[in-house]
Design a protein around this motif. Structure first.
Motif, PDB file in Angstrom:
ATOM      1  N   ALA A 165     -41.370  12.518 -23.194  1.00 44.70           N
ATOM      2  CA  ALA A 165     -40.537  11.066 -22.729  1.00 44.70           C
ATOM      3  C   ALA A 165     -41.258   9.999 -22.111  1.00 44.70           C
ATOM      4  N   THR A 166     -42.506  11.131 -21.469  1.00 43.84           N
ATOM      5  CA  THR A 166     -43.747  10.447 -21.050  1.00 43.84           C
ATOM      6  C   THR A 166     -44.782   9.227 -21.362  1.00 43.84           C
ATOM      7  N   GLY A 167     -45.094  10.304 -22.605  1.00 41.70           N
ATOM      8  CA  GLY A 167     -45.446   9.470 -24.250  1.00 41.70           C
ATOM      9  C   GLY A 167     -44.707   7.346 -24.579  1.00 41.70           C
ATOM     10  N   LEU A 168     -43.262   8.424 -24.322  1.00 42.74           N
ATOM     11  CA  LEU A 168     -42.770   7.447 -24.977  1.00 42.74           C
ATOM     12  C   LEU A 168     -42.156   5.998 -23.804  1.00 42.74           C
ATOM     13  N   GLY A 169     -42.509   6.204 -22.414  1.00 44.29           N
ATOM     14  CA  GLY A 169     -42.874   5.202 -21.707  1.00 44.29           C
ATOM     15  C   GLY A 169     -41.661   4.970 -20.430  1.00 44.29           C
ATOM     16  N   PHE A 170     -40.388   7.141 -20.564  1.00 40.77           N
ATOM     17  CA  PHE A 170     -39.696   6.954 -19.247  1.00 40.77           C
ATOM     18  C   PHE A 170     -40.496   6.637 -17.888  1.00 40.77           C
ATOM     19  N   GLY A 171     -40.160   6.536 -17.722  1.00 42.56           N
ATOM     20  CA  GLY A 171     -39.857   6.179 -15.958  1.00 42.56           C
ATOM     21  C   GLY A 171     -39.738   7.777 -15.098  1.00 42.56           C
ATOM     22  N   LEU A 172     -40.516   8.018 -13.991  1.00 38.97           N
ATOM     23  CA  LEU A 172     -40.271   9.573 -13.427  1.00 38.97           C
ATOM     24  C   LEU A 172     -38.626   9.994 -12.725  1.00 38.97           C
ATOM     25  N   ILE A 173     -37.805   8.693 -12.406  1.00 37.95           N
ATOM     26  CA  ILE A 173     -36.851   9.333 -12.725  1.00 37.95           C
ATOM     27  C   ILE A 173     -36.048   9.544 -14.103  1.00 37.95           C
ATOM     28  N   GLN A 174     -36.134   8.712 -14.882  1.00 36.15           N
ATOM     29  CA  GLN A 174     -35.515   9.039 -15.909  1.00 36.15           C
ATOM     30  C   GLN A 174     -36.092  10.420 -16.514  1.00 36.15           C
ATOM     31  N   GLN A 175     -37.397  10.644 -16.185  1.00 35.49           N
ATOM     32  CA  GLN A 175     -38.199  11.777 -16.792  1.00 35.49           C
ATOM     33  C   GLN A 175     -36.896  13.083 -16.398  1.00 35.49           C
ATOM     34  N   THR A 176     -36.771  12.711 -15.250  1.00 35.59           N
ATOM     35  CA  THR A 176     -36.093  13.490 -14.498  1.00 35.59           C
ATOM     36  C   THR A 176     -35.043  14.473 -14.676  1.00 35.59           C
ATOM     37  N   LYS A 177     -34.122  12.923 -14.892  1.00 36.49           N
ATOM     38  CA  LYS A 177     -32.614  13.047 -15.610  1.00 36.49           C
ATOM     39  C   LYS A 177     -32.769  13.831 -16.639  1.00 36.49           C
ATOM     40  N   LEU A 178     -33.570  13.407 -17.724  1.00 32.49           N
ATOM     41  CA  LEU A 178     -33.646  13.810 -18.987  1.00 32.49           C
ATOM     42  C   LEU A 178     -34.013  15.242 -19.037  1.00 32.49           C
ATOM     43  N   VAL A 179     -34.915  15.618 -18.510  1.00 31.90           N
ATOM     44  CA  VAL A 179     -36.038  16.924 -18.442  1.00 31.90           C
ATOM     45  C   VAL A 179     -34.046  17.855 -17.368  1.00 31.90           C
ATOM     46  N   THR A 180     -33.210  17.214 -15.973  1.00 29.15           N
ATOM     47  CA  THR A 180     -32.706  18.485 -16.186  1.00 29.15           C
ATOM     48  C   THR A 180     -31.243  18.627 -16.482  1.00 29.15           C
ATOM     49  N   ALA A 181     -31.097  17.040 -17.725  1.00 26.90           N
ATOM     50  CA  ALA A 181     -30.048  17.761 -18.541  1.00 26.90           C
ATOM     51  C   ALA A 181     -30.360  18.983 -19.665  1.00 26.90           C
ATOM     52  N   THR A 182     -31.294  18.254 -19.893  1.00 24.96           N
ATOM     53  CA  THR A 182     -32.591  19.730 -21.269  1.00 24.96           C
ATOM     54  C   THR A 182     -32.347  20.583 -20.816  1.00 24.96           C
ATOM     55  N   SER A 183     -33.164  21.390 -19.310  1.00 22.66           N
ATOM     56  CA  SER A 183     -32.646  22.472 -19.082  1.00 22.66           C
ATOM     57  C   SER A 183     -31.291  22.812 -18.480  1.00 22.66           C
ATOM     58  N   GLU A 184     -30.246  22.127 -18.331  1.00 22.86           N
ATOM     59  CA  GLU A 184     -28.628  22.378 -18.841  1.00 22.86           C
ATOM     60  C   GLU A 184     -28.343  22.928 -20.145  1.00 22.86           C
ATOM     61  N   LEU A 185     -28.310  21.898 -21.010  1.00 23.97           N
ATOM     62  CA  LEU A 185     -28.374  22.076 -22.290  1.00 23.97           C
ATOM     63  C   LEU A 185     -29.090  23.541 -23.300  1.00 23.97           C
ATOM     64  N   ALA A 186     -30.270  23.252 -22.718  1.00 20.77           N
ATOM     65  CA  ALA A 186     -31.268  23.926 -23.126  1.00 20.77           C
ATOM     66  C   ALA A 186     -30.256  25.879 -23.250  1.00 20.77           C
ATOM     67  N   ARG A 187     -30.133  26.123 -21.664  1.00 22.49           N
ATOM     68  CA  ARG A 187     -29.708  27.543 -21.181  1.00 22.49           C
ATOM     69  C   ARG A 187     -28.438  27.852 -21.439  1.00 22.49           C
ATOM     70  N   ASN A 188     -27.982  26.833 -21.991  1.00 24.68           N
ATOM     71  CA  ASN A 188     -25.928  26.728 -22.585  1.00 24.68           C
ATOM     72  C   ASN A 188     -26.175  27.094 -23.891  1.00 24.68           C
TER      73      ASN A 188
END
Length: 147
Positions: A30-53
């Motif tokens: 996400a960083t390499g694609l130009g996502f800002g810090l807030i967007q990265q955090t949201k995306l990583v949080t969603a990733t964490s939830e879905l990967a744990r599921n």
């Protein structure tokens, strides 16, 4: 300038260590694609939830990480795939507070609120694929519902 989109990368989800690795790789991409810090955090949080599921409810599986490009816009598609028991009642599973385990019941519905698109393909006895898509800032794309 942001890195050009690459092909899909497949990352295993079979242990708690894999969950940390997946989060790190999604943030890096996400960083390499130009996502800002807030967007990265949201995306990583969603990733964490879905990967744990994927690990807890699906018995493990993998995530497919696909950088996207549409004109000058860069995005990221993540597909969490398992061959577990599937989701019997998708509407109920998307309800805030519903849990089939001991969690808070915000995994799927919470992830949906954090990204621009969430699609679930699940069949009882045949597994589940949850795909999320998000685009780097500019004007946010309209959110879409579960299909």
């Amino acid at each position: 300038m942001h890195a050009p989109p690459a092909s899909t990368t497949r990352l295993p989800i079979g242990s708690d260590a894999d969950l940390a690795w997946v989060r790190q790789q999604v943030r890096k991409t996400a960083t390499g694609l130009g996502f800002g810090l807030i967007q990265q955090t949201k995306l990583v949080t969603a990733t964490s939830e879905l990967a744990r599921n994927t690990l807890v409810h699906g018995g493990g599986g993998h995530v497919e990480v696909t950088p996207l490009q549409a004109g000058h816009r860069c995005g990221l598609r993540l597909s969490f795939v398992d061959s577990g028991p599937g989701i019997r009642d998708l509407g109920l599973a998307m309800t805030d507070g519903y849990t089939s385990g001991g969690g808070l019941g915000l995994g799927l519905s919470g992830a949906k609120r954090l990204v621009q698109e969430l699609i679930i393909d699940s069949r009882p006895g045949r597994g589940t694929t949850v795909t999320i898509t998000d685009w780097a800032a500019g004007l946010p794309a309209p959110r879409t519902g579960v299909r």
